[in-house]
Design an enzyme around this catalytic site. Structure first.
Site, PDB file in Angstrom:
ATOM      1  CG  ASP A   1      62.532  48.387  44.199  1.00  8.63           C
ATOM      2  OD1 ASP A   1      63.383  47.047  44.173  1.00  8.63           O
ATOM      3  OD2 ASP A   1      63.584  49.097  45.097  1.00  8.63           O
TER       4      ASP A   1
ATOM      5  CG  ASP B   1      56.046  48.368  42.263  1.00  8.08           C
ATOM      6  OD1 ASP B   1      55.880  50.085  42.639  1.00  8.08           O
ATOM      7  OD2 ASP B   1      56.817  47.468  43.316  1.00  8.08           O
TER       8      ASP B   1
END
Length: 256
Positions: free
Chosen positions: A12, A10
């Site tokens: 952020d 991932d």
């Protein structure tokens, strides 16, 4: 611990926090690269192109990757539609340049003239006219696709509306449930596995958000690594019925 060949990561909250670096993440990715692992950033962001994301990682976070290391919901949406629809199919899009370019590159025609599909992602310039058009087209028979269900996005002003907020408005007005592509849905994970050409048993999903990253792994039957540098908190995660395969406070703790 398994010897994973691929890592879906991932952005952020996991790799960075907005404009702020997460130094352990940079070190983690460098260790993966040195070990010859397949690294693919899997993100629900449909507004940016992979080139833009990769450049941001290189310039602002000292993470040396290319566009080939980035898989957005825009690309996943285009890949999914290409798997079910012929080239030159007509699509009406609510979204930004990343989504539109991904669809055009797959040979789709973007138009509001009798499209077979309506694709809805984050659009920071959304208007009532765009929403009205999408609703009427879906009510006339166009198939409804949503890039992702994120209700909010964090920025310097706070938790602003995400793509899921726009999707939900159209769903409410049409009484039609969309096919959703992004995390936590299995579709983006299946498309990403096809991209890296690895079986799910050889890949682990790394993220900070239990309800997107970890649930996406659970929904496709993959292992997961939750890192507590972003959204999810230990006291919340411990209450979940299905736990992440692994949990760490930061990515320096992960042994490759």
């Amino acid at each position: 611990m398994k010897d994973y060949q691929g890592y879906f990561i991932d952005l952020d909250g996991t790799t960075y926090k907005g404009k702020e670096r997460i130094p352990a993440a940079g070190r983690f990715i460098k260790r993966l690269q040195e070990a010859g692992k397949e690294v693919l950033f899997v993100t629900n962001n449909s507004t940016r192109t992979p080139d833009f994301v990769a450049e941001n990682l290189r310039k602002n976070h000292d993470i040396n990757v290319t566009a080939e290391n980035v898989y957005t919901t825009a690309i996943a949406t285009a890949d999914y539609l290409r798997s079910i629809a012929p080239a030159k199919s007509k699509i009406y899009v609510i979204g930004e340049s990343g989504l539109k370019l991904a669809l055009e590159k797959r040979g789709f025609i973007l138009t509001d003239d009798q499209p077979e599909y309506v694709v809805v992602g984050l659009d920071t310039s959304v208007t009532y006219e765009k929403l009205e058009k999408a609703v009427l087209l879906i009510r006339s028979g166009a198939k409804f696709i949503g890039t992702n269900a994120d209700s909010n996005l964090p920025n310097e002003r706070g938790m602003v509306p995400g793509a899921g907020s726009i999707v939900k408005l159209i769903e409410y007005a049409t009484q039609t449930k969309p096919v959703m592509i992004g995390k936590p849905e299995a579709i983006i994970m299946k498309m990403a596995l096809e991209r890296v050409q690895l079986p799910k048993e050889k890949v682990i999903m790394v993220g900070d958000n239990y309800h997107t990253d970890i649930e996406a792994a659970i929904n496709v039957g993959m292992d997961s690594l939750l890192v507590y540098t972003g959204l999810s908190r230990p006291e919340e995660v411990i209450k979940e019925k299905i736990q992440p395969t692994y949990k760490v406070n930061n990515l320096d703790e992960w042994k490759i």
